[in-house]
Design a protein around this motif. Sequence first.
Motif, PDB file in Angstrom:
ATOM      1  N   ALA A 109      12.852  66.058-108.084  1.00 39.68           N
ATOM      2  CA  ALA A 109      12.787  66.228-106.738  1.00 39.68           C
ATOM      3  C   ALA A 109      11.551  66.821-106.367  1.00 39.68           C
ATOM      4  CB  ALA A 109      13.926  66.522-105.964  1.00 39.68           C
ATOM      5  N   SER A 110      10.785  66.315-105.095  1.00 38.90           N
ATOM      6  CA  SER A 110       9.885  66.928-104.526  1.00 38.90           C
ATOM      7  C   SER A 110      10.608  68.083-103.715  1.00 38.90           C
ATOM      8  CB  SER A 110       9.178  65.764-103.578  1.00 38.90           C
ATOM      9  OG  SER A 110      10.022  65.571-102.613  1.00 38.90           O
ATOM     10  N   ARG A 124      12.383  66.983-100.823  1.00 37.67           N
ATOM     11  CA  ARG A 124      13.640  66.182-101.174  1.00 37.67           C
ATOM     12  C   ARG A 124      14.676  67.079-101.431  1.00 37.67           C
ATOM     13  NH1 ARG A 124      18.082  64.288-100.147  1.00 37.67           N
ATOM     14  NH2 ARG A 124      18.855  63.160-101.882  1.00 37.67           N
ATOM     15  N   GLU A 127      16.181  68.905 -98.673  1.00 40.34           N
ATOM     16  CA  GLU A 127      17.215  68.175 -97.959  1.00 40.34           C
ATOM     17  C   GLU A 127      18.473  68.068 -98.859  1.00 40.34           C
ATOM     18  OE1 GLU A 127      15.480  64.000 -97.719  1.00 40.34           O
ATOM     19  OE2 GLU A 127      14.538  64.661 -95.775  1.00 40.34           O
ATOM     20  N   ARG A 135      16.771  70.553 -93.599  1.00 42.89           N
ATOM     21  CA  ARG A 135      16.504  69.122 -93.505  1.00 42.89           C
ATOM     22  C   ARG A 135      15.345  69.053 -92.504  1.00 42.89           C
ATOM     23  NH1 ARG A 135      18.476  64.281 -94.858  1.00 42.89           N
ATOM     24  NH2 ARG A 135      20.484  65.481 -95.705  1.00 42.89           N
ATOM     25  N   ALA A 167      12.166  69.826 -94.197  1.00 45.42           N
ATOM     26  CA  ALA A 167      11.703  68.850 -94.957  1.00 45.42           C
ATOM     27  C   ALA A 167      11.070  67.768 -93.978  1.00 45.42           C
ATOM     28  CB  ALA A 167      12.941  68.157 -95.940  1.00 45.42           C
TER      29      ALA A 167
END
Length: 176
Positions: free
Chosen positions: A53-54, A57, A60, A76, A79
Amino acid sequence: MPVICVAVVCALLCAFAYTPYRNRPRPHARIVLPDIDPAMMVDLLVAALQGGASIPRALEALDDSLAYQAEPAGLRPVAQFLLMGADWDTAWEQVDQRLDGLKDALEPAWVDGAAPVPLLQRAAESYRASRSRRSREAAEKLGARLVLPLGVCFLPAFVAIGIVPVIVATGFSLFG
């Protein structure tokens, strides 16, 4: 006659105590778990990053995993700000200060392109070391605080059980 009245009252009380109304299931209260350990949060973030995942992400996903808390982590929006091109410090403005270690560990990865996993693993070790240090300090303070109550409780018992019988036995042997 009074015995029958008492029996009837007792029977009515017993019947009321076992009615379906009293045994009806109560609605479940919302379960609020204690605050999650920051080191565990970092470990979850490391797992997400190692899974490919980045950083946005992973933030999140971490926010989704912490959704049960009474106070949401607020990762969130971070992100989303990062995905929209916001500055690193601007994206983290609304986040609780308890997550500053997470912010500081991820900043070189986002700004300079450094590998985030080793930075996060060091941050997790730092969280665990500080928690261990705080636990040791609390245990030392507890030991110092327990000296007086234990002395107040055990000293009279020691005198009553250990010293008084010796003095009484010595007195009887000397005077009797």
